[in-house]
Structures are given as C-alpha cells and as structure tokens.
Design a protein around this motif. Structure first.
Motif, mmCIF file in Angstrom:
data_model
loop_
_atom_site.group_PDB
_atom_site.id
_atom_site.type_symbol
_atom_site.label_atom_id
_atom_site.label_comp_id
_atom_site.label_asym_id
_atom_site.label_seq_id
_atom_site.Cartn_x
_atom_site.Cartn_y
_atom_site.Cartn_z
ATOM 1 N N ARG A 136 0.827 -1.205 0.000
ATOM 2 C CA ARG A 136 0.000 0.000 0.000
ATOM 3 C C ARG A 136 0.867 1.263 0.000
ATOM 4 N NH1 ARG A 136 -5.226 -1.377 1.781
ATOM 5 N NH2 ARG A 136 -5.867 0.716 1.113
ATOM 6 N N ILE A 137 1.950 1.245 0.768
ATOM 7 C CA ILE A 137 2.853 2.397 0.771
ATOM 8 C C ILE A 137 3.514 2.543 -0.592
ATOM 9 C CG2 ILE A 137 4.952 3.380 1.782
ATOM 10 C CD1 ILE A 137 4.173 1.912 4.402
ATOM 11 N N ALA A 138 3.936 1.416 -1.177
ATOM 12 C CA ALA A 138 4.583 1.450 -2.490
ATOM 13 C C ALA A 138 3.667 2.056 -3.543
ATOM 14 C CB ALA A 138 4.995 0.040 -2.907
ATOM 15 N N GLU A 139 2.373 1.810 -3.428
ATOM 16 C CA GLU A 139 1.417 2.345 -4.393
ATOM 17 C C GLU A 139 1.400 3.873 -4.364
ATOM 18 O OE1 GLU A 139 -3.232 1.529 -5.729
ATOM 19 O OE2 GLU A 139 -2.555 1.006 -3.710
ATOM 20 N N VAL A 140 1.391 4.439 -3.160
ATOM 21 C CA VAL A 140 1.390 5.897 -3.029
ATOM 22 C C VAL A 140 2.731 6.473 -3.487
ATOM 23 C CG1 VAL A 140 1.020 7.844 -1.472
ATOM 24 C CG2 VAL A 140 -0.196 5.693 -1.072
ATOM 25 N N VAL A 141 3.812 5.836 -3.052
ATOM 26 C CA VAL A 141 5.149 6.299 -3.426
ATOM 27 C C VAL A 141 5.317 6.308 -4.945
ATOM 28 C CG1 VAL A 141 7.600 5.680 -3.378
ATOM 29 C CG2 VAL A 141 6.264 5.669 -1.264
ATOM 30 N N THR A 142 4.843 5.261 -5.599
ATOM 31 C CA THR A 142 4.947 5.175 -7.056
ATOM 32 C C THR A 142 4.237 6.335 -7.731
ATOM 33 O OG1 THR A 142 5.085 2.762 -7.028
ATOM 34 C CG2 THR A 142 4.357 3.784 -9.076
ATOM 35 N N ALA A 143 3.015 6.620 -7.286
ATOM 36 C CA ALA A 143 2.230 7.692 -7.894
ATOM 37 C C ALA A 143 2.915 9.044 -7.742
ATOM 38 C CB ALA A 143 0.839 7.730 -7.270
ATOM 39 N N VAL A 144 3.505 9.283 -6.579
ATOM 40 C CA VAL A 144 4.127 10.582 -6.305
ATOM 41 C C VAL A 144 5.481 10.712 -6.993
ATOM 42 C CG1 VAL A 144 5.097 12.053 -4.490
ATOM 43 C CG2 VAL A 144 2.913 10.875 -4.121
ATOM 44 N N ILE A 145 6.358 9.745 -6.768
ATOM 45 C CA ILE A 145 7.727 9.860 -7.265
ATOM 46 C C ILE A 145 7.785 9.765 -8.787
ATOM 47 C CG2 ILE A 145 10.047 8.878 -7.173
ATOM 48 C CD1 ILE A 145 9.107 10.350 -4.630
ATOM 49 N N SER A 146 6.898 8.981 -9.398
ATOM 50 C CA SER A 146 6.909 8.874 -10.859
ATOM 51 C C SER A 146 6.608 10.218 -11.508
ATOM 52 C CB SER A 146 5.898 7.825 -11.336
ATOM 53 O OG SER A 146 4.574 8.214 -11.027
ATOM 54 N N GLN A 147 5.622 10.936 -10.959
ATOM 55 C CA GLN A 147 5.274 12.237 -11.519
ATOM 56 C C GLN A 147 6.382 13.260 -11.300
ATOM 57 O OE1 GLN A 147 1.939 13.598 -13.058
ATOM 58 N NE2 GLN A 147 2.623 11.603 -13.779
ATOM 59 N N ARG A 148 6.954 13.265 -10.118
ATOM 60 C CA ARG A 148 8.033 14.219 -9.834
ATOM 61 C C ARG A 148 9.249 13.937 -10.716
ATOM 62 N NH1 ARG A 148 6.585 18.554 -6.502
ATOM 63 N NH2 ARG A 148 8.493 18.463 -5.278
ATOM 64 N N GLN A 149 9.559 12.661 -10.887
ATOM 65 C CA GLN A 149 10.704 12.300 -11.713
ATOM 66 C C GLN A 149 10.450 12.650 -13.173
ATOM 67 O OE1 GLN A 149 13.597 11.339 -10.626
ATOM 68 N NE2 GLN A 149 14.516 11.098 -12.645
ATOM 69 N N MET A 150 9.222 12.449 -13.635
ATOM 70 C CA MET A 150 8.898 12.798 -15.013
ATOM 71 C C MET A 150 9.077 14.295 -15.251
ATOM 72 S SD MET A 150 5.358 12.316 -17.175
ATOM 73 C CE MET A 150 5.385 10.530 -17.098
ATOM 74 N N GLY A 151 8.636 15.093 -14.286
ATOM 75 C CA GLY A 151 8.795 16.540 -14.417
ATOM 76 C C GLY A 151 10.252 16.942 -14.536
ATOM 77 N N ARG A 152 11.113 16.295 -13.734
ATOM 78 C CA ARG A 152 12.540 16.612 -13.814
ATOM 79 C C ARG A 152 13.131 16.155 -15.141
ATOM 80 N NH1 ARG A 152 12.249 15.681 -8.148
ATOM 81 N NH2 ARG A 152 12.358 13.430 -8.440
ATOM 82 N N THR A 153 12.710 14.988 -15.599
ATOM 83 C CA THR A 153 13.255 14.448 -16.845
ATOM 84 C C THR A 153 12.873 15.313 -18.045
ATOM 85 O OG1 THR A 153 13.177 12.195 -15.970
ATOM 86 C CG2 THR A 153 13.306 12.430 -18.358
ATOM 87 N N LEU A 154 11.622 15.750 -18.087
ATOM 88 C CA LEU A 154 11.151 16.562 -19.207
ATOM 89 C C LEU A 154 11.616 18.012 -19.118
ATOM 90 C CD1 LEU A 154 7.497 15.220 -19.543
ATOM 91 C CD2 LEU A 154 9.495 14.618 -20.917
ATOM 92 N N GLN A 155 12.085 18.418 -17.931
ATOM 93 C CA GLN A 155 12.635 19.767 -17.721
ATOM 94 C C GLN A 155 11.639 20.857 -18.124
ATOM 95 O OE1 GLN A 155 16.360 19.425 -19.996
ATOM 96 N NE2 GLN A 155 17.440 19.055 -18.077
ATOM 97 N N TYR A 156 10.383 20.660 -17.758
ATOM 98 C CA TYR A 156 9.359 21.635 -18.121
ATOM 99 C C TYR A 156 9.581 22.997 -17.463
ATOM 100 C CZ TYR A 156 6.202 18.600 -20.772
ATOM 101 O OH TYR A 156 5.636 17.814 -21.744
ATOM 102 N N GLU A 157 10.083 22.995 -16.230
ATOM 103 C CA GLU A 157 10.309 24.281 -15.557
ATOM 104 C C GLU A 157 11.326 25.116 -16.317
ATOM 105 O OE1 GLU A 157 10.545 24.566 -11.239
ATOM 106 O OE2 GLU A 157 10.073 22.426 -11.127
ATOM 107 N N GLU A 158 12.417 24.476 -16.751
ATOM 108 C CA GLU A 158 13.436 25.196 -17.511
ATOM 109 C C GLU A 158 12.880 25.677 -18.850
ATOM 110 O OE1 GLU A 158 13.778 22.373 -16.016
ATOM 111 O OE2 GLU A 158 15.429 22.578 -14.584
ATOM 112 N N GLU A 159 12.090 24.815 -19.496
ATOM 113 C CA GLU A 159 11.505 25.189 -20.783
ATOM 114 C C GLU A 159 10.516 26.341 -20.625
ATOM 115 O OE1 GLU A 159 12.430 24.110 -23.761
ATOM 116 O OE2 GLU A 159 13.972 22.987 -22.682
ATOM 117 N N LEU A 160 9.781 26.348 -19.517
ATOM 118 C CA LEU A 160 8.834 27.434 -19.268
ATOM 119 C C LEU A 160 9.565 28.764 -19.099
ATOM 120 C CD1 LEU A 160 6.022 28.553 -18.679
ATOM 121 C CD2 LEU A 160 6.317 27.840 -16.287
#
Length: 225
Positions: A128-152
């Motif tokens: 159950r903890i892994a499920e929440v962690v996956t949802a949160v960390i996957s999105q945060r990691q995707m944001g860093r990988t795509l570098q949307y903040e820098e592109e913005l």
C-alpha cells in the motif's frame, strides 16, 4: 500520463512484495512467487481494500526497507546476469548453474521477508505504501526528466522580448506549459487518488525515495557497483 512511466511503477512496486515468502507451496513454490514479483505480479486476493494512511513512521520504515531490498535485488540481478553465458552453452555446468540460480531466488525471498520484519511492516503495508510512493515519485521524476520548468522559463523570456501582438499569440502555449509544470509540482492526480495527507508525507522523503528509485533502475539494468 502515469502510464508512460509503467516501468517506474514496476520498479517501485518491486520494493513491496506481493505475498509472504513463507506462503509458497512445497517444491519451489516460493521461488515461483519470487519470479512473479520480479515481473510485477498483482497483489493477492487477501489484500486489504479502502483508504490507507501513510504515517511518517511507516514511511521512514519503508525507506529503510527499500534500501535493504536494493542490496538484495542488486545481488540477485548480478547473480542471474552471470548465469547468462553458461545457460547459452547448454552444458552440465549450465544445469548446475541453473540450480544455483533457483537457490539464489529462494534466498532472496527469505531476505525479503526478513527485511519486512526488521522494518516492522506487513506485506500489505509495504504494497500500500509502495502504491502511493509510485504515484508521487513517478510524476516528480517525469517533471525533472522533461525539464518543463526550464523550458517554461525560456518560453517566458522569449515571450517578453516579442512585440505585444506576438506575445498574445504565444500566450496559449505559455499557459499550457504553466499547467504542465503545476501538475508535476502539485500532483493533483495523486492527491485525488490518495489524499493530500498521504502525498505530503511522501514528499517529506522525496530525496531518499528518488535515490532509491534511481538505484533500483541501476540494479535491474545489471549495473555493477
């Protein structure tokens, strides 16, 4: 969007085993369950349903459990990787190596159960903890990988140098990028699914959980330390 990070979901979910290692049937059942977990098998039918609250204490225990399992999975993957050339050869030595591989998997199952016990977590709690962690960390990691903040920032700087009419034309693109950045920062999808409290507590250990994710990728890629 989380579907594109299916592999990440599998990797983080691997830190939560699907069944207790002691529940395997005789004659290698535990080994078969371990292989199923390595392939991202589903949780057992007896898994609890309904909302789950991730407390700070449980999350801290889970982070420690993850680190221990990283050692276990790293050793397992290196051992299985070493079997490759011999298995291809089809020799008696290859058969013996295969038996050794099964024993390695069985030892991994026991190590998994020991790590859970040391962390004071049940199988269901880990999942159950892994499920929440996956949802949160996957999105945060995707944001860093795509570098949307820098592109913005680049897009906003470009817009500021344009004539007023061109700024208006670019405005929808800038606004769309802002929404993407906000999604990765505020995690609305994860918050809807798991609640603000669960997401916020996971973010308190974001640095450690992200490192665990990256190290797990290395382990499954067969990277030697």
């Amino acid at each position: 969007m989380r579907k594109s990070w299916g592999f990440l979901a599998v990797v983080l979910a691997l830190s939560g085993c699907r069944k207790d290692a002691t529940e395997g049937s005789e004659g290698g059942g535990g080994a078969r369950e371990t292989v199923a977990r390595l392939e991202g098998g589903e949780a057992g039918e007896d898994a609890a349903s309904g909302p789950y609250t991730v407390t700070k204490a449980k999350l801290d225990a889970y982070v420690g459990y993850q680190r221990k399992m990283l050692e276990v999975y790293g050793s397992l993957m290196r051992g299985l990787q070493d079997m490759g050339p011999l298995m291809d050869a089809g020799t008696p030595q290859a058969l013996e190596k295969a038996r050794s591989g099964l024993k390695l998997i069985e030892r991994k199952a026991q190590a998994e159960a020991d790590a859970r016990q040391a962390a004071g977590l049940s199988t269901d709690e880990v999942n159950r903890i892994a499920e929440v962690v996956t949802a949160v960390i996957s999105q945060r990691q995707m944001g860093r990988t795509l570098q949307y903040e820098e592109e913005l920032k680049k897009l906003e700087a470009l817009q500021s140098r344009m004539p007023e009419e061109q700024q208006k034309e670019l405005a929808p693109q800038v606004e769309s990028m802002r929404r993407q950045v906000e999604t990765f920062q505020k995690l609305p999808e994860a918050r809807r699914e798991f609640g603000d409290a669960n997401v916020d507590v996971v973010l308190t250990r974001e640095t450690d959980l992200t490192k665990n994710y990256q190290d797990m990728l290395k382990a499954f890629a067969g990277v030697r330390r």
